[in-house]
Design an enzyme around this catalytic site. Structure first.
Site, PDB file in Angstrom:
ATOM      1  N   LYS A  22       0.664  -1.236  -0.072  1.00 12.64           N
ATOM      2  CA  LYS A  22      -0.003  -0.036  -0.032  1.00 12.64           C
ATOM      3  C   LYS A  22       0.953   1.473   0.002  1.00 12.64           C
ATOM      4  O   LYS A  22       0.622   2.210  -0.720  1.00 12.64           O
ATOM      5  CB  LYS A  22      -0.948  -0.030   1.255  1.00 12.64           C
ATOM      6  CG  LYS A  22      -1.279   1.281   1.683  1.00 12.64           C
ATOM      7  CD  LYS A  22      -2.360   1.397   2.969  1.00 12.64           C
ATOM      8  CE  LYS A  22      -1.519   1.529   4.149  1.00 12.64           C
ATOM      9  NZ  LYS A  22      -1.324   2.946   4.328  1.00 12.64           N
ATOM     10  N   ASN A  23       1.990   1.102   0.909  1.00 10.59           N
ATOM     11  CA  ASN A  23       2.860   2.503   0.931  1.00 10.59           C
ATOM     12  C   ASN A  23       3.786   2.778  -0.090  1.00 10.59           C
ATOM     13  O   ASN A  23       4.632   3.710   0.015  1.00 10.59           O
ATOM     14  CB  ASN A  23       3.339   2.460   2.529  1.00 10.59           C
ATOM     15  CG  ASN A  23       2.443   2.697   3.470  1.00 10.59           C
ATOM     16  OD1 ASN A  23       1.078   2.927   3.351  1.00 10.59           O
ATOM     17  ND2 ASN A  23       2.672   2.291   4.833  1.00 10.59           N
ATOM     18  N   ARG A  93      -4.043  10.844   5.125  1.00 14.91           N
ATOM     19  CA  ARG A  93      -2.609  11.409   5.031  1.00 14.91           C
ATOM     20  C   ARG A  93      -1.891  11.684   3.817  1.00 14.91           C
ATOM     21  O   ARG A  93      -1.507  12.764   3.484  1.00 14.91           O
ATOM     22  CB  ARG A  93      -2.017  11.253   6.109  1.00 14.91           C
ATOM     23  CG  ARG A  93      -0.649  12.017   6.490  1.00 14.91           C
ATOM     24  CD  ARG A  93      -0.092  11.310   7.861  1.00 14.91           C
ATOM     25  NE  ARG A  93       1.470  11.835   7.539  1.00 14.91           N
ATOM     26  CZ  ARG A  93       1.772  13.052   8.052  1.00 14.91           C
ATOM     27  NH1 ARG A  93       0.831  13.955   8.677  1.00 14.91           N
ATOM     28  NH2 ARG A  93       3.229  13.591   7.972  1.00 14.91           N
ATOM     29  N   CYS A 117      -3.983  12.561  13.226  1.00 16.58           N
ATOM     30  CA  CYS A 117      -4.797  11.158  13.062  1.00 16.58           C
ATOM     31  C   CYS A 117      -4.604  10.571  14.385  1.00 16.58           C
ATOM     32  O   CYS A 117      -4.047  10.923  15.346  1.00 16.58           O
ATOM     33  CB  CYS A 117      -4.293  10.452  11.758  1.00 16.58           C
ATOM     34  SG  CYS A 117      -2.796   9.515  12.362  1.00 16.58           S
ATOM     35  N   ARG A 122       1.164  14.193  13.550  1.00 19.02           N
ATOM     36  CA  ARG A 122       1.789  14.061  12.260  1.00 19.02           C
ATOM     37  C   ARG A 122       1.985  15.085  11.361  1.00 19.02           C
ATOM     38  O   ARG A 122       1.284  15.514  10.582  1.00 19.02           O
ATOM     39  CB  ARG A 122       0.763  12.922  11.388  1.00 19.02           C
ATOM     40  CG  ARG A 122       0.880  11.437  12.365  1.00 19.02           C
ATOM     41  CD  ARG A 122       0.329  10.651  11.583  1.00 19.02           C
ATOM     42  NE  ARG A 122       0.938   9.936  10.401  1.00 19.02           N
ATOM     43  CZ  ARG A 122       0.563   8.980   9.713  1.00 19.02           C
ATOM     44  NH1 ARG A 122      -0.556   8.509   9.908  1.00 19.02           N
ATOM     45  NH2 ARG A 122       1.076   8.502   8.714  1.00 19.02           N
ATOM     46  N   ASP A 305       5.190   0.269  12.097  1.00 18.46           N
ATOM     47  CA  ASP A 305       3.659  -0.605  11.383  1.00 18.46           C
ATOM     48  C   ASP A 305       3.721  -1.822  11.812  1.00 18.46           C
ATOM     49  O   ASP A 305       2.673  -2.453  11.492  1.00 18.46           O
ATOM     50  CB  ASP A 305       3.762  -0.284   9.893  1.00 18.46           C
ATOM     51  CG  ASP A 305       3.504   1.016   9.614  1.00 18.46           C
ATOM     52  OD1 ASP A 305       3.887   1.471   8.226  1.00 18.46           O
ATOM     53  OD2 ASP A 305       3.361   1.980  10.431  1.00 18.46           O
ATOM     54  N   ARG A 397      -8.395  -0.369   4.956  1.00 17.73           N
ATOM     55  CA  ARG A 397      -7.536   0.524   4.536  1.00 17.73           C
ATOM     56  C   ARG A 397      -6.233  -0.141   4.002  1.00 17.73           C
ATOM     57  O   ARG A 397      -5.594   0.308   2.938  1.00 17.73           O
ATOM     58  CB  ARG A 397      -7.030   1.762   5.457  1.00 17.73           C
ATOM     59  CG  ARG A 397      -8.173   2.532   5.846  1.00 17.73           C
ATOM     60  CD  ARG A 397      -7.698   3.785   6.879  1.00 17.73           C
ATOM     61  NE  ARG A 397      -6.397   4.466   6.083  1.00 17.73           N
ATOM     62  CZ  ARG A 397      -5.965   5.584   6.422  1.00 17.73           C
ATOM     63  NH1 ARG A 397      -6.512   5.992   7.626  1.00 17.73           N
ATOM     64  NH2 ARG A 397      -5.061   6.227   6.079  1.00 17.73           N
TER      65      ARG A 397
HETATM   66  C1  EPZ Z   1       4.770   6.757   6.514  1.00 19.39           C
HETATM   67  O1  EPZ Z   1       4.017   7.661   7.042  1.00 19.39           O
HETATM   68  C2  EPZ Z   1       3.901   5.398   6.297  1.00 19.39           C
HETATM   69  N1  EPZ Z   1       2.653   5.786   5.571  1.00 19.39           N
HETATM   70  C3  EPZ Z   1       3.183   4.954   7.777  1.00 19.39           C
HETATM   71  O2  EPZ Z   1       2.570   3.973   7.445  1.00 19.39           O
HETATM   72  C4  EPZ Z   1       4.334   4.671   8.657  1.00 19.39           C
HETATM   73  O3  EPZ Z   1       4.173   4.463   9.745  1.00 19.39           O
HETATM   74  C5  EPZ Z   1       5.494   5.994   8.666  1.00 19.39           C
HETATM   75  O4  EPZ Z   1       5.769   6.199   7.148  1.00 19.39           O
HETATM   76  C6  EPZ Z   1       6.718   5.643   9.240  1.00 19.39           C
HETATM   77  O5  EPZ Z   1       7.401   4.585   8.805  1.00 19.39           O
HETATM   78  C7  EPZ Z   1       2.718   5.743   4.149  1.00 19.39           C
HETATM   79  O6  EPZ Z   1       3.632   5.543   3.592  1.00 19.39           O
HETATM   80  C8  EPZ Z   1       1.372   6.246   3.334  1.00 19.39           C
HETATM   81  P1  EPZ Z   1       6.915   9.745   8.555  1.00 19.39           P
HETATM   82  P2  EPZ Z   1       4.606   9.191   7.106  1.00 19.39           P
HETATM   83  O7  EPZ Z   1       6.955  11.089   7.882  1.00 19.39           O
HETATM   84  O8  EPZ Z   1       5.211   9.527   5.774  1.00 19.39           O
HETATM   85  C9  EPZ Z   1       7.082  13.090  12.206  1.00 19.39           C
HETATM   86  C10 EPZ Z   1       0.525   2.536   8.014  1.00 19.39           C
HETATM   87  O9  EPZ Z   1       0.117   2.021   8.761  1.00 19.39           O
HETATM   88  N2  EPZ Z   1       7.103  14.093  11.184  1.00 19.39           N
HETATM   89  O10 EPZ Z   1       8.155   9.060   8.191  1.00 19.39           O
HETATM   90  O11 EPZ Z   1       3.417   9.904   7.436  1.00 19.39           O
HETATM   91  C11 EPZ Z   1       5.730  12.003  12.358  1.00 19.39           C
HETATM   92  O12 EPZ Z   1       4.892  12.793  13.091  1.00 19.39           O
HETATM   93  C12 EPZ Z   1       1.021   3.974   7.996  1.00 19.39           C
HETATM   94  O13 EPZ Z   1       0.626   1.940   6.652  1.00 19.39           O
HETATM   95  C13 EPZ Z   1       7.143  15.536  11.305  1.00 19.39           C
HETATM   96  O14 EPZ Z   1       7.301  15.584  12.804  1.00 19.39           O
HETATM   97  O15 EPZ Z   1       5.621   9.037   8.398  1.00 19.39           O
HETATM   98  C14 EPZ Z   1       6.347  10.743  12.831  1.00 19.39           C
HETATM   99  O16 EPZ Z   1       6.416  11.115  14.119  1.00 19.39           O
HETATM  100  C15 EPZ Z   1       0.900   4.602   9.331  1.00 19.39           C
HETATM  101  N3  EPZ Z   1       7.175  16.264  10.555  1.00 19.39           N
HETATM  102  C16 EPZ Z   1       7.550  10.921  12.402  1.00 19.39           C
HETATM  103  O17 EPZ Z   1       8.179  12.061  11.813  1.00 19.39           O
HETATM  104  C17 EPZ Z   1       6.996  16.261   9.323  1.00 19.39           C
HETATM  105  O18 EPZ Z   1       7.006  16.962   8.309  1.00 19.39           O
HETATM  106  C18 EPZ Z   1       7.920   9.653  11.099  1.00 19.39           C
HETATM  107  O19 EPZ Z   1       6.762  10.169  10.078  1.00 19.39           O
HETATM  108  C19 EPZ Z   1       6.836  14.688   8.729  1.00 19.39           C
HETATM  109  C20 EPZ Z   1       6.928  13.773   9.770  1.00 19.39           C
END
Ligand code: EPZ
Length: 418
Positions: A22-23, A93, A117, A122, A305, A397
């Site tokens: 999915k991702n 998101r 969320c 996030r 995840d 999802r």
């Molecule tokens: C991706 O989300 C995945 N989703 C998530 O999978 C996964 O848990 C996550 O990466 C971490 O591996 C998709 O790929 C669609 P991040 P993403 O930006 O990109 C913080 C699932 O279950 N952050 O790597 O949103 C954020 O809050 C989903 O399939 C900031 O602070 O994750 C988090 O604490 C859930 N500022 C951490 O970084 C930003 O601008 C990692 O987030 C961006 C992120």
């Protein structure tokens, strides 16, 4: 309202086939915005998030043709909008990923802020700071990011903490930027690497994807391409945990083991017998499981995840396991539901201590987010008596056909409407 009924205690054997990630599928579909030629994607999972991103792309003017068997063909004669509305972005998101491509392709974009969320606030500050470094003029008004750029310019980008979505947004924007962009502390997830491989097949000039330093030399345009989405390492890991609990043995097929080595290492450390092949894993549940501490990390560490699923495994392990969630600030919402089923878990901030083995008993439980709902299914598989799982839309999802896949392996899982 559809629900899942799981009758626990059944051994699992035979094969479970893993679908496309999915991702990886979501950013791959978003990349369709970057070419006016057809993009042929295969191995796309039939899950709700894919349907959501397709709706958003169609709103922007992308022609989306979904064929049976996980093939999607996109066509962009001309974009009819540069706006990603709140009612679409708030449901998923990952919709925020359209910001970089729209800006790079058209010079403007108006994308709703995704908001928080269930698992955390996030924010998208790192996405925005990276795009600003590339020369975008960004402002936030009425809950939307309004972005403009005549031509993006290559720059040195440093993420203070790796971000998957931020790296993907920046990767796509930099593809059309003038000059060279270097992303330092880039996310190394396989889904980021898969997106880069797709962009390269479309004509992008990218080096280092999959490492923490990605170099992008800007190009003027991209062609269409054909691309098969990588297997879903989280779906695969979920079934490996099911096998670790009840495998007699269970074979998880059509996966790519090197993409989730940290999960396989941790499950092996807990005493589970794994036979790892080129694209499959045979899992046999041991007589007893050994409690094993785990800490979630950016790739190649243990993926967040898989944290909820691993926690269920540890409820059946002998001893105490310390599970630290370092990525999201609120990703223990499965704990109260697991406790209602008899699990012995105590939470202290971002750390959970799981004591086992705890016999689980079936109960009515409620899914709160995608991976929490997967953990409730796993708990139901080992619980005595029926478990009824509500709010299946969370599960839908990211898991295609989970009930039928588990049933075909011997589980007593039934989807019903009440
Ligand atoms: C991706 O989300 C995945 N989703 C998530 O999978 C996964 O848990 C996550 O990466 C971490 O591996 C998709 O790929 C669609 P991040 P993403 O930006 O990109 C913080 C699932 O279950 N952050 O790597 O949103 C954020 O809050 C989903 O399939 C900031 O602070 O994750 C988090 O604490 C859930 N500022 C951490 O970084 C930003 O601008 C990692 O987030 C961006 C992120």
């Amino acid at each position: 309202m559809e629900k899942l009924r799981v009758e626990g205690g059944k051994k699992l054997s035979g094969k479970v086939r893993v679908g496309g990630a999915k991702n990886a599928a979501l950013p791959a579909l978003v990349a369709s915005l970057m070419t006016d030629e057809p993009l042929h994607l295969s191995n796309v999972p039939d899950v709700r998030d894919v349907a959501t991103i397709c709706r958003l792309l169609e709103h922007l003017g992308v022609g989306v043709e979904r064929k049976p068997g996980g093939e999607i063909i996109t066509n962009v004669d001309h974009l009819t909008s540069c706006e990603a509305p709140y009612d679409l972005v708030k449901t998923m998101r990952a919709s925020f990923l359209v910001l970089g491509p729209l800006l790079a392709r058209t010079g403007q974009a108006r994308v709703s802020l995704p908001g928080g969320c269930a698992i955390g606030a996030r924010p998208v500050d790192r996405h925005l700071s990276a795009l600003a470094r590339l020369g975008a003029d960004l402002r936030v008004e009425h809950g939307y990011v309004v972005a403009e750029a005549d031509r993006l310019r290559g720059a040195e980008i440093l993420f203070d903490v790796p971000t998957v979505g931020g790296t993907e947004n920046c990767l796509m924007a930099a593809t059309f930027a003038e000059g060279t962009t270097v992303i330092h502390n880039a996310a190394r997830e396989p889904e980021v690497e898969d997106l880069a491989n797709l962009l390269i097949s479309m004509g992008a000039d990218i080096e280092g994807a999959g490492t923490d330093t990605i170099i992008i030399h800007g190009v003027d345009s991209l062609d269409g391409a054909e691309h098969s989405v990588i297997p879903d390492r989280i779906e695969a890991g979920t079934y490996v945990v099911a096998g670790a609990l009840l495998g007699a043995p269970l074979e998880v097929t059509h996966c790519h083991p090197p993409h989730f080595e940290a999960v396989l290492d941790k499950v092996s450390e807990a005493g589970v017998e794994l036979t790892v092949g080129e694209s499959s894993i045979r899992v046999t549940a041991p007589e007893s499981l050994q409690s094993t501490d785990m800490k979630t990390q950016p790739h190649p560490g243990f993926p967040t995840d898989m944290q909820a699923q691993y926690m269920v495994l540890m409820t059946q392990a002998t001893g105490s396991s310390i599970i630290a969630e370092t990525i999201f600030e609120n990703r223990f919402m499965h704990v109260p539901e697991l406790s209602r089923m008899g699990a012995d878990i105590s939470i202290d901030g971002h750390t959970a201590v799981v004591r086992g083995p705890s016999p689980l008993s079936g109960a009515k439980v409620m899914a709160t987010d995608l991976r929490a709902s997967a953990s409730l299914v796993l708990a139901g598989l080992v619980a005595s008596g029926p478990t009824i799982i509500d709010r299946l839309y969370h599960l839908d999802r990211g898991y295609e056909g989970l009930a039928s896949k588990l049933s075909s392996a011997g589980a007593d899982v039934e989807r019903f409407s009440d």
